[in-house]
Design an enzyme around this catalytic site. Structure first.
Site, PDB file in Angstrom:
ATOM      1  CE  LYS A  62      -3.819  -2.470   2.067  1.00  0.00           C
ATOM      2  NZ  LYS A  62      -4.418  -3.004   3.294  1.00  0.00           N
ATOM      3  CD  GLN A  96      -3.579  -4.672   6.478  1.00  0.00           C
ATOM      4  OE1 GLN A  96      -3.415  -3.706   5.757  1.00  0.00           O
ATOM      5  NE2 GLN A  96      -4.235  -5.744   6.071  1.00  0.00           N
ATOM      6  CG  ASP A 121     -10.109  -0.899   4.654  1.00  0.00           C
ATOM      7  OD1 ASP A 121      -9.985  -1.185   3.454  1.00  0.00           O
ATOM      8  OD2 ASP A 121      -9.451  -1.410   5.567  1.00  0.00           O
TER       9      ASP A 121
END
Ligand SMILES: NC(=O)c1ccc[n+]([C@@H]2O[C@H](COP(=O)([O-])OP(=O)(O)OC[C@H]3O[C@@H](n4cnc5c(N)ncnc54)[C@H](OP(=O)(O)O)[C@@H]3O)[C@@H](O)[C@H]2O)c1
Length: 294
Positions: free
Chosen positions: A53, A97, A120
């Site tokens: 990322k 994450q 997200d």
């Protein structure tokens, strides 16, 4: 032989579009989008994802702020960091994450992210917006599946989409995205899971089959029709002594046998994976534009 849907190629073309747009926004505003990625602990797969990322951000002109925290980080310390990121003007998107270490309440952390920075798409407010058809951030992997289908020329409109898997990360949101009364959606969607009876009889009816199961090569050729378009979300490590790492990646679909039968299929790797990361970049750009009223 099936048409192979090349996710890498499609993701690369979106990447070029994003580079151009971000460049022109930088000229216009003097600012660049910013994405904060928070990693707690040393899960090897998570470390790889976070690195990818960060690299992608750099390549397309997004400022990347990486926070690599020890697995001893307390829930309060993580909450404090998320709140600080919520308040920063140079941070448009926040990604924590998953999975988090067991002593941290994942829901509590996700619910603390400002929904306007939740690139997200996991905050309940954004999930609610998705279900009700309001403007939101789509979760990246399901969003990638929708864009992959549309760019490869397989419009789900009016088609029977069968999703195998009902996780909050993939199965449920991809079903919700494709059932919407909107462009590149309008599908008739069936969701299957581990309690589904006679799974094959349902998967065989699919015009589009989306496999998000987490079981290596679970979908076999006798479970699909020859007209089916197969999207394999699965990423599984299986032992392979012939590889230097000692393993290889396979999907949730038995590619070699299914590919000989169906209309089209995504490979693993090189299918859904590259799309997930590019949709994260797309969502971060969307957040930047929203925050700057562009
Ligand atoms: N490419 C990417 O960027 C990306 C992103 C995310 C995930 N993935 C991959 O996608 C896969 C799924 O991920 P996930 O997070 O959704 O997994 P998950 O949370 O473990 O969910 C798996 C789903 O599959 C269902 N399932 C398991 N065994 C089954 C069986 N025998 N028959 C029918 N359904 C079955 C489960 O049913 P129950 O609900 O009944 O248990 C569950 O709903 C994994 O391989 C993961 O690595 C890839």
């Amino acid at each position: 032989m099936a048409k192979i849907i090349d996710g890498k190629k499609i993701a690369d073309s979106i990447k070029n579009e994003l580079i151009n747009e971000i460049n022109s926004l930088k000229t216009k505003t003097g600012k660049a989008p910013g994405l904060a990625v928070v990693l707690v602990g040393e899960n090897p797969a998570s470390q790889v994802y976070v690195k990818m990322k960060g690299k992608m951000c750099t390549e397309i002109g997004i400022n990347s702020f990486e926070y690599k925290l020890s697995d001893k980080t307390t829930q309060d310390e993580l909450l404090k960091l998320v709140k600080e990121l919520n308040s920063r003007d140079d941070v448009n998107g926040i990604l924590v994450q998953l999975p988090l270490p067991k002593h941290i309440d994942e829901d509590l952390i996700l619910n603390t992210i400002n929904p306007e920075k939740d690139v997200d798409g996991f905050h309940p407010v954004n999930v609610g917006r998705l279900v009700t058809g309001q403007d939101t951030y789509f979760p990246c992997t399901p969003y990638g599946v929708q864009i992959l289908l549309s760019k490869a020329g397989y419009d789900p409109k009016g088609k029977h989409v069968v999703v195998v898997g009902r996780s909050n990360i993939v199965g449920k949101p991809v079903a919700m995205i494709l059932v919407q009364k909107k462009e590149f959606a309008d599908a008739t969607v069936t969701i299957c899971h581990s309690r589904t009876k006679d799974l094959s009889s349902i998967t065989k009816q699919a015009d589009i089959l989306i496999a998000a199961i987490g079981v290596p090569e679970f979908i076999k050729k006798d479970m699909v029709s020859d007209k089916c378009v197969v999207i394999d979300v699965g990423v599984n490590r299986v032992d392979d002594p012939s590889k230097s790492k000692g393993y290889k990646l396979v999907g949730d679909v038995a590619f070699d046998e299914v590919e000989k039968k169906v209309e089209a299929i995504t490979p693993v790797p090189g299918g859904v994976g590259p799309m997930t990361i590019i949709m994260l970049m797309q969502n971060t750009l969307k957040a930047f534009k929203k925050h700057n009223k562009i």
